[in-house]
Design a protein around this motif. Structure first.
Motif, mmCIF file in Angstrom:
data_model
loop_
_atom_site.group_PDB
_atom_site.id
_atom_site.type_symbol
_atom_site.label_atom_id
_atom_site.label_comp_id
_atom_site.label_asym_id
_atom_site.label_seq_id
_atom_site.Cartn_x
_atom_site.Cartn_y
_atom_site.Cartn_z
ATOM 1 N N TRP A 67 3.967 5.623 -0.331
ATOM 2 C CA TRP A 67 3.360 6.429 0.729
ATOM 3 C C TRP A 67 3.615 7.919 0.537
ATOM 4 N N TYR A 68 4.576 8.274 -0.301
ATOM 5 C CA TYR A 68 4.829 9.680 -0.596
ATOM 6 C C TYR A 68 4.040 10.152 -1.825
ATOM 7 N N GLY A 69 3.280 9.252 -2.426
ATOM 8 C CA GLY A 69 2.471 9.592 -3.594
ATOM 9 C C GLY A 69 1.112 10.128 -3.194
ATOM 10 N N GLY A 70 0.211 10.185 -4.177
ATOM 11 C CA GLY A 70 -1.119 10.727 -3.940
ATOM 12 C C GLY A 70 -1.963 9.831 -3.051
ATOM 13 N N TYR A 71 -2.860 10.457 -2.303
ATOM 14 C CA TYR A 71 -3.730 9.716 -1.392
ATOM 15 C C TYR A 71 -4.623 8.740 -2.149
ATOM 16 N N ASP A 72 -5.103 9.138 -3.335
ATOM 17 C CA ASP A 72 -5.981 8.265 -4.110
ATOM 18 C C ASP A 72 -5.281 6.953 -4.463
ATOM 19 N N VAL A 73 -4.005 7.047 -4.814
ATOM 20 C CA VAL A 73 -3.245 5.847 -5.176
ATOM 21 C C VAL A 73 -3.105 4.925 -3.970
ATOM 22 N N ILE A 74 -2.749 5.514 -2.818
ATOM 23 C CA ILE A 74 -2.571 4.717 -1.607
ATOM 24 C C ILE A 74 -3.879 4.037 -1.211
ATOM 25 N N SER A 75 -4.984 4.777 -1.250
ATOM 26 C CA SER A 75 -6.263 4.201 -0.840
ATOM 27 C C SER A 75 -6.685 3.083 -1.787
ATOM 28 N N ASP A 76 -6.456 3.255 -3.108
ATOM 29 C CA ASP A 76 -6.770 2.194 -4.068
ATOM 30 C C ASP A 76 -5.977 0.927 -3.772
ATOM 31 N N MET A 77 -4.678 1.099 -3.509
ATOM 32 C CA MET A 77 -3.829 -0.058 -3.227
ATOM 33 C C MET A 77 -4.264 -0.752 -1.943
ATOM 34 N N ALA A 78 -4.591 0.046 -0.922
ATOM 35 C CA ALA A 78 -5.011 -0.534 0.356
ATOM 36 C C ALA A 78 -6.323 -1.312 0.206
ATOM 37 N N LEU A 79 -7.276 -0.742 -0.512
ATOM 38 C CA LEU A 79 -8.545 -1.434 -0.731
ATOM 39 C C LEU A 79 -8.337 -2.730 -1.509
ATOM 40 N N ARG A 80 -7.396 -2.692 -2.442
ATOM 41 C CA ARG A 80 -7.155 -3.880 -3.278
ATOM 42 C C ARG A 80 -6.574 -5.024 -2.445
ATOM 43 N N VAL A 81 -5.631 -4.712 -1.562
ATOM 44 C CA VAL A 81 -5.049 -5.796 -0.763
ATOM 45 C C VAL A 81 -6.070 -6.316 0.255
ATOM 46 N N LEU A 82 -6.962 -5.459 0.734
ATOM 47 C CA LEU A 82 -8.040 -5.938 1.582
ATOM 48 C C LEU A 82 -8.988 -6.842 0.795
ATOM 49 N N MET A 83 -9.183 -6.520 -0.484
ATOM 50 C CA MET A 83 -10.063 -7.317 -1.336
ATOM 51 C C MET A 83 -9.486 -8.718 -1.553
ATOM 52 N N VAL A 84 -8.176 -8.801 -1.825
ATOM 53 C CA VAL A 84 -7.587 -10.121 -2.039
ATOM 54 C C VAL A 84 -7.577 -10.914 -0.735
ATOM 55 N N ARG A 85 -7.411 -10.218 0.389
ATOM 56 C CA ARG A 85 -7.483 -10.919 1.675
ATOM 57 C C ARG A 85 -8.884 -11.486 1.907
ATOM 58 N N GLN A 86 -9.921 -10.698 1.567
ATOM 59 C CA GLN A 86 -11.283 -11.185 1.737
ATOM 60 C C GLN A 86 -11.561 -12.369 0.803
ATOM 61 N N ALA A 87 -11.046 -12.295 -0.432
ATOM 62 C CA ALA A 87 -11.216 -13.412 -1.361
ATOM 63 C C ALA A 87 -10.555 -14.674 -0.814
ATOM 64 N N TYR A 88 -9.372 -14.502 -0.223
ATOM 65 C CA TYR A 88 -8.690 -15.631 0.411
ATOM 66 C C TYR A 88 -9.532 -16.209 1.548
#
Length: 336
Positions: free
Chosen positions: A33-54
């Motif tokens: 969370w102290y890193g770049g916004y782009d990294v955080i947004s990528d990670m957040a989208l990815r976990v939403l993607m795996v949740r949707q796949a589930y």
């Protein structure tokens, strides 16, 4: 993309009625969370993607147990997840791992496979990879044929040399090491690999790597300046260039607190997926047909003897590949 999720489970994983399925994701940890916004947004989208796949799998495969598991991101490819994650993975037949930090080269993954789990490891998977005509939607039979052919060449070889127009020139031994095919079919107990798939790979013999590896601008996420890795006796000795990314790797791989195992020349891979295009996402880039990738760190989970908390691939475009002094690939075009 519902068709892509269903195809992944039925075609790539060979899911059978009554089998247990686990979807695994990671969420940003406090340091992230102290890193770049782009990294955080990528990670957040990815976990939403795996949740949707589930959710798609849960609703579709009503005669299968389908579960979902998330954990705080480890912060490095090849670093072991929390012990509870590793224990949960032992209880499933099919495991889809869509994380920001790869579990491919971990004991958690290998122990689950040893118990018979079939695993697709999809670190850094982007949503567009699942679109129709995307890199996941490809001819896996063609990939299988080419990957197995190159894997056989690697198994038969003793010495390897890789050169590129950007200045890479590295040689090492693969004598006694097996070549492997990652072709996207994980239907047998213990099978695992990436989705998107498409590579042949092997573990160089420890202590034999000599030369330099030049990764050009754009061929790693955030790389704005060519980065050069210098190898001696199978270990990374020096890093030049690379801008901010180079500074990170100089500290992470060569810093006073860095384990020596991270510097090991761990992998030679050759991409075989003709749908792969994206150069700055290593999951896709290393599959680009006609590229070579070199990795540092752990190789104990792919036929070597060095165990590490790190495994990272660096992709090289337009390579010349020599096996036992014979040119078998010219500027990325297979000759044999």
């Amino acid at each position: 993309n519902k068709p892509a999720v269903l195809r992944m489970l039925t075609v790539n994983m060979g899911l059978k009625e009554g089998e247990k399925v686990l979807f695994v994701g990671d969420v940003p940890n406090l340091q992230d969370w102290y890193g770049g916004y782009d990294v955080i947004s990528d990670m957040a989208l990815r976990v939403l993607m795996v949740r949707q796949a589930y959710d798609i799998a849960k609703q579709t495969f009503t005669k299968n147990q389908v579960d979902f598991l998330v954990y705080p991101a480890t912060g490095a490819h090849g670093k072991e997840p929390p012990s509870g994650v590793a224990e949960r993975m032992l209880d499933y037949d099919v495991i889809i791992i869509i994380t920001s930090y790869s579990l491919s080269h971990t004991n958690a993954r290998s122990n689950a496979c040893a118990k018979g789990a079939r695993i697709a490891s999809c670190a850094n998977l982007d949503l567009d990879m699942l679109y129709p005509q995307g890199v996941v939607d490809t001819d896996y039979f063609a990939i299988q044929a080419k990957s197995k052919h190159i894997a056989n060449l690697l198994t038969e070889a003793k010495e390897v040399r890789v050169t590129t127009p950007q200045g890479t020139d590295i040689s090492f031994s693969v004598e006694g090491r097996q070549g492997y095919s990652d072709d996207g079919f994980y239907t047998e107990p213990g099978a695992w690999g990436n989705l998107p798939a498409g590579e042949a790979y092997t573990a160089p013999l420890e202590g034999t790597g000599e030369g330099k590896i030049v990764v050009p601008v754009g061929w790693a996420y955030g790389l704005t300046e060519d980065i050069v890795f210098y190898m001696e006796k199978g270990e990374l000795q020096r890093i030049e260039g690379g801008g901010e990314l180079g500074d990170f790797y100089r500290n992470f791989l060569l810093g006073p607190d860095s384990p020596r195992s991270r510097r090991n020349l761990a992998e030679l891979g050759i991409g075989t997926n003709n749908k792969a295009k994206k150069a700055d996402n290593v999951l896709e880039a290393e599959k680009i047909d006609g590229t070579v990738h070199i990795a540092f760190g752990d190789n104990a989970h792919m036929g070597g003897v060095v165990e590490s908390d790190f495994h990272e691939d660096f992709v090289l475009p337009q390579p010349d590949l020599y096996l036992d002094s014979k040119l078998v690939m010219k500027a990325g075009q297979l000759l044999v």
